[in-house]
Design a protein around this motif. Structure first.
Motif, PDB file in Angstrom:
ATOM      1  N   MET A   9      57.605   9.837  -2.371  1.00  0.00           N
ATOM      2  CA  MET A   9      57.759  11.278  -2.202  1.00  0.00           C
ATOM      3  C   MET A   9      58.395  11.914  -3.432  1.00  0.00           C
ATOM      4  O   MET A   9      58.069  13.052  -3.794  1.00  0.00           O
ATOM      5  N   GLN A  10      59.300  11.199  -4.082  1.00  0.00           N
ATOM      6  CA  GLN A  10      59.915  11.723  -5.296  1.00  0.00           C
ATOM      7  C   GLN A  10      58.893  11.811  -6.427  1.00  0.00           C
ATOM      8  O   GLN A  10      58.935  12.725  -7.247  1.00  0.00           O
ATOM      9  N   ILE A  15      53.713  15.648  -1.263  1.00  0.00           N
ATOM     10  CA  ILE A  15      53.971  15.030   0.044  1.00  0.00           C
ATOM     11  C   ILE A  15      55.163  15.737   0.679  1.00  0.00           C
ATOM     12  O   ILE A  15      56.240  15.787   0.100  1.00  0.00           O
ATOM     13  N   VAL A  16      54.962  16.282   1.868  1.00  0.00           N
ATOM     14  CA  VAL A  16      56.016  17.069   2.514  1.00  0.00           C
ATOM     15  C   VAL A  16      56.701  16.330   3.658  1.00  0.00           C
ATOM     16  O   VAL A  16      57.784  16.723   4.101  1.00  0.00           O
ATOM     17  N   PHE A  17      56.075  15.247   4.123  1.00  0.00           N
ATOM     18  CA  PHE A  17      56.598  14.560   5.308  1.00  0.00           C
ATOM     19  C   PHE A  17      56.051  13.140   5.329  1.00  0.00           C
ATOM     20  O   PHE A  17      54.939  12.880   4.853  1.00  0.00           O
ATOM     21  N   ALA A  18      56.846  12.216   5.870  1.00  0.00           N
ATOM     22  CA  ALA A  18      56.375  10.835   6.014  1.00  0.00           C
ATOM     23  C   ALA A  18      56.992  10.230   7.269  1.00  0.00           C
ATOM     24  O   ALA A  18      58.120  10.561   7.643  1.00  0.00           O
ATOM     25  N   PHE A  19      56.231   9.359   7.906  1.00  0.00           N
ATOM     26  CA  PHE A  19      56.721   8.690   9.111  1.00  0.00           C
ATOM     27  C   PHE A  19      56.425   7.202   9.003  1.00  0.00           C
ATOM     28  O   PHE A  19      55.295   6.800   8.725  1.00  0.00           O
ATOM     29  N   GLY A  20      57.464   6.380   9.222  1.00  0.00           N
ATOM     30  CA  GLY A  20      57.298   4.939   9.098  1.00  0.00           C
ATOM     31  C   GLY A  20      57.725   4.190  10.340  1.00  0.00           C
ATOM     32  O   GLY A  20      58.717   4.535  10.985  1.00  0.00           O
ATOM     33  N   LEU A 162      60.932  11.004   7.082  1.00  0.00           N
ATOM     34  CA  LEU A 162      61.331  11.498   5.767  1.00  0.00           C
ATOM     35  C   LEU A 162      60.725  12.880   5.555  1.00  0.00           C
ATOM     36  O   LEU A 162      59.541  13.086   5.830  1.00  0.00           O
ATOM     37  N   PHE A 163      61.534  13.821   5.080  1.00  0.00           N
ATOM     38  CA  PHE A 163      61.012  15.166   4.844  1.00  0.00           C
ATOM     39  C   PHE A 163      61.818  15.857   3.749  1.00  0.00           C
ATOM     40  O   PHE A 163      62.962  15.493   3.478  1.00  0.00           O
TER      41      PHE A 163
END
Length: 227
Positions: A9-10, A15-20, A162-163
């Motif tokens: 994301m950095q 990318i505005v959002f992530a889900f793991g 992550l957002f």
């Protein structure tokens, strides 16, 4: 996994959002992203290769000692791109992933409790859990092993979220453009600068209910829960 996803994301402000959860991570791009002119193969290969590279790079920082030294076959990940037609569809997908995280973790927690504390074999534990409901697994954990599943770590029950958190910075979220709307180079640079400066927050929160999205409307392009 979480630190590798944060690094991706950095690297990619789009990318505005992530889900793991488990060994999978889902990345959400801005609805109107123009990353690589929206070419699927470029986006998928870049995100997948970046994630793999950072996963291997960051491994020694989290797993130290000779027994944890990586050797072939090295970790690898595959990926695919999915375009959801509406915000509602996207939220349904993310909700399903979080529900799936809970279902799998409840099963695995009960399964391994039966083996490690109950002395069962894997076959016996699997047979014991056939056709059991969530309430049955809760009862097995509590009555036999004194485990209150509700007290298990949130990361395992809800997965990792992550957002980009503009609420934690002094800068406003970049405005979304409408399909076909032109944006100047100056506006584009301001948007990228804001995206890069925004704090990337890791949370283990509920993303099924509306509250998370209503408090952070910029994640879904300012549309909140609306399509």
């Amino acid at each position: 996994m979480n630190e590798a996803a944060r690094a991706v994301m950095q690297e990619l402000p789009e990318i505005v959002f992530a889900f793991g959860v488990s060994d999978e991570y889902s990345f959400v791009l801005r609805r109107n992203t123009d990353l690589f002119d929206r070419r699927e193969s470029k986006i998928v290969t870049l995100i997948t290769s970046l994630f793999t590279a950072y996963y291997i790079h960051l491994w020694p920082a989290h797993f130290q000692g000779e027994r944890f030294i990586l050797s072939p076959p090295l970790p690898s990940f595959d990926g695919r791109a999915v375009i959801y037609p509406t915000t509602r569809n996207l939220r349904d997908y993310i909700s399903w992933r979080q529900v799936d995280a809970h279902i799998n973790n409840l099963y695995n927690t009960t399964f391994w409790a039966l083996i490690q504390r109950g002395g069962m074999t894997a076959v016996e534990a699997e047979k014991e859990l056939v056709e059991t409901l969530s309430k049955d697994k809760h009862e097995i954990l509590f009555s036999r092993f004194g485990i209150n599943y509700n007290n298990e770590p949130e990361i395992f029950k809800k997965g990792s979220v992550l957002f980009r958190d503009y609420a934690e910075t002094a800068i406003p979220p970049p405005p979304e453009t409408q399909p076909g709307e032109q944006i100047s180079k100056t506006q584009l640079e301001k948007r990228k600068k804001a995206q890069r400066k925004a704090k990337i927050t890791l949370s283990f929160c509920d993303v099924i209910k509306d509250a998370f999205w209503e408090q952070r409307p910029w994640i879904l392009g300012g549309t909140g829960t609306k399509e």
